[in-house]
Design a protein around this motif. Structure first.
Motif, short mmCIF file in Angstrom:
data_model
loop_
_atom_site.label_atom_id
_atom_site.label_comp_id
_atom_site.label_asym_id
_atom_site.label_seq_id
_atom_site.Cartn_x
_atom_site.Cartn_y
_atom_site.Cartn_z
N ARG A 61 0.84 -1.19 0.00
CA ARG A 61 0.00 0.00 0.00
C ARG A 61 0.87 1.24 0.00
N SER A 62 0.33 2.33 -0.53
CA SER A 62 1.13 3.53 -0.78
C SER A 62 1.08 4.54 0.34
N ASN A 63 0.37 4.23 1.46
CA ASN A 63 0.21 5.26 2.49
C ASN A 63 1.34 5.24 3.53
N VAL A 64 2.29 4.33 3.42
CA VAL A 64 3.49 4.35 4.25
C VAL A 64 4.67 4.06 3.35
N ARG A 65 5.57 5.02 3.26
CA ARG A 65 6.75 4.81 2.41
C ARG A 65 7.96 5.44 3.07
N PHE A 66 9.00 4.65 3.25
CA PHE A 66 10.28 5.18 3.71
C PHE A 66 11.37 4.51 2.89
N SER A 67 12.22 5.31 2.29
CA SER A 67 13.28 4.77 1.46
C SER A 67 14.56 5.58 1.64
N ALA A 68 15.67 4.94 1.39
CA ALA A 68 16.97 5.60 1.43
C ALA A 68 17.75 5.19 0.18
N GLU B 236 -3.47 14.68 6.71
CA GLU B 236 -3.34 13.31 6.20
C GLU B 236 -2.13 12.58 6.79
N GLY B 237 -1.08 13.33 7.11
CA GLY B 237 0.12 12.68 7.63
C GLY B 237 1.34 13.55 7.47
N THR B 238 2.47 12.93 7.21
CA THR B 238 3.75 13.63 7.14
C THR B 238 4.50 13.22 5.89
N GLU B 239 5.09 14.21 5.23
CA GLU B 239 6.04 13.94 4.14
C GLU B 239 7.35 14.63 4.51
N ALA B 240 8.42 13.87 4.50
CA ALA B 240 9.72 14.41 4.89
C ALA B 240 10.80 13.81 4.01
N ASN C 115 23.62 10.77 0.31
CA ASN C 115 22.59 9.91 0.88
C ASN C 115 21.28 10.69 0.88
N ALA C 116 20.23 10.08 0.36
CA ALA C 116 18.91 10.72 0.32
C ALA C 116 17.91 9.84 1.06
N MET C 117 17.06 10.47 1.87
CA MET C 117 16.02 9.74 2.59
C MET C 117 14.67 10.40 2.32
N TYR C 118 13.66 9.56 2.15
CA TYR C 118 12.31 10.05 1.88
C TYR C 118 11.32 9.28 2.74
N PHE C 119 10.43 10.02 3.39
CA PHE C 119 9.40 9.40 4.22
C PHE C 119 8.06 10.04 3.94
N LYS C 120 7.06 9.22 3.76
CA LYS C 120 5.69 9.70 3.65
C LYS C 120 4.79 8.72 4.39
N GLY C 121 4.13 9.21 5.44
CA GLY C 121 3.30 8.33 6.25
C GLY C 121 1.95 8.96 6.52
#
Length: 392
Positions: free
Chosen positions: A85-92, A336-340, A169-175
């Motif tokens: 599902r696309s509503n939790v995403r964390f990647s590096a 809706e949440g957080t995007e960082a 290094n790149a980090m992306y979070f959307k929850g």
């Protein structure tokens, strides 16, 4: 291992205090300590024993084995795919650019490929610095889903010409929140600034019970995101006094393990409940902060390089040093949440109290600290302060 992660979080607090004291200049702040620490691990892996002896104590780790264990845990969290599902995403993501005049040592290249799954690119730093800048920025934009569009400025061409390596290094979070905030309940209220003035900003609210704990002089709120096999949460540390943020930061920094020992475990009914929406970015040279904190060996320009385990050219390796660690982070918190997102790039040159029967309030109408944490591992992915939510 759990103790090592806890000590890493003490490093996070120490780093945050220095960033606030030296470069924040009374502004909103967000940064990713995990991103900076991963870059330090990359630098340590390419360093001789002298530099490692400086980096390991800074990270509060007793040995390279502990460093590798913490790194493995970090990579396992960041590389986990989560659910579909696309509503939790964390990647590096990890990117490395190396000038075409040099090559990596096989052992270091193997580390980049197998441990970090890094993208390695050879480029012409000396004669095509503009292309290098464009390539790094395109990579950063893609890896952060467009949140961070630029990490290297167009006027950094001269610095690129003098460089041999760029580690990024790149980090992306959307929850999405586990309990949504309905947008129709969002209303404007005053937010009180440290200088005594106030601004009107939109506040979110809901009627759910909250993970909230009251302590002497401050409260801690935990806002969980939807869970996959990982559990992400935002924590808000709110001082009781409207001007109490500096004192709270001092308290957090004076007690080892503070962040890990102040975690709300139970939902409780809350009376007045309001959190401001906020969105902002922050950029700084992490090398400047790290040097002020006493970590000098990777940045040493005299007395011989310590980065001798990176490149397969002894004469070149003797002249390598870190010139800058450019760190840029961005965060948005809404109903809706957080995007960082965060990007760190280094250029390497030659040369506890119980609740009473009453319902507590939690109204974040004055400056506060926040973290975004992966609760199962204890890793703190983002940290910052909100001084004025009206500033974007």
């Amino acid at each position: 291992m759990e103790k090592s992660i806890e000590m890493q979080n003490d490093v996070v607090v120490m780093l945050a205090r220095h960033v606030i004291a030296t470069v924040a200049n009374g502004s909103n702040l967000v940064f990713s300590p995990t991103s900076i620490n991963v870059l330090l691990c990359l630098i340590a892996a390419g360093s001789n024993c002298i530099a490692k002896e400086g980096i390991l104590p800074f990270l509060m780790l007793p040995s390279s084995d502990h460093l590798n264990a913490v790194l493995a845990k970090t990579v396992s969290v960041t590389h986990s795919n989560g659910s579909k599902r696309s509503n939790v995403r964390f990647s590096a993501a990890y990117g490395v650019w190396i000038d075409k005049s040099v090559s990596f040592k096989p052992s270091y290249e193997d580390l980049l490929d197998n441990s970090y799954n890094a993208t390695c690119t050879q480029a012409d730093f000396a004669f095509k610095p503009g292309e290098v800048i464009d390539d790094v920025n395109t990579w950063a934009k893609y890896q952060t889903n467009g949140v961070i569009e630029q990490i290297l400025s167009p006027d950094s061409t001269e610095a690129i010409r003098e460089s041999k390596l760029i580690l990024a290094n790149a980090m992306y979070f959307k929850g999405a929140w586990s309990n949504n905030f309905d947008a129709w309940l969002t209303k404007d209220y005053y937010f009180h600034l440290l200088d005594g003035s106030s601004v009107k900003v939109p506040y979110m609210t809901n009627d759910e019970d909250q993970y909230l704990e009251e302590y002497s002089g401050f409260q801690v709120l935990r806002l969980p995101y939807l869970e996959d096999q990982r559990q992400f949460s935002m924590y808000i540390y709110l001082p009781n006094d409207k001007d109490g943020l500096p004192a709270l930061l001092e308290k957090i920094g004076s007690k080892p393990g503070f962040l890990d020992y102040h975690i709300p475990r139970h939902r409780v009914p809350v009376r007045a409940f309001r959190i401001p929406k906020f969105k902002f970015s922050f950029e700084f040279d992490a090398a400047y902060v790290l040097k002020n904190m006493g970590l000098t060996s990777p940045f040493n320009t005299t007395g011989g390089s310590t980065l001798t385990e990176m490149v397969d050219s002894p004469s070149m390796a003797e002249d390598l040093y870190i010139s800058r660690i450019i760190h840029k982070a961005s965060i948005e918190v809404d109903e809706e949440g957080t995007e960082a997102a965060a990007v760190s790039a280094s250029m390497i040159l030659t040369s506890c109290s119980a609740y009473e029967s009453r319902k507590p309030d939690f109204v974040a109408d004055h400056p506060f600290l926040f973290t975004v944490r992966e609760d199962k591992s204890g890793l703190i992915l983002f940290m910052g302060q909100v001084l004025d939510p009206s500033r974007h």
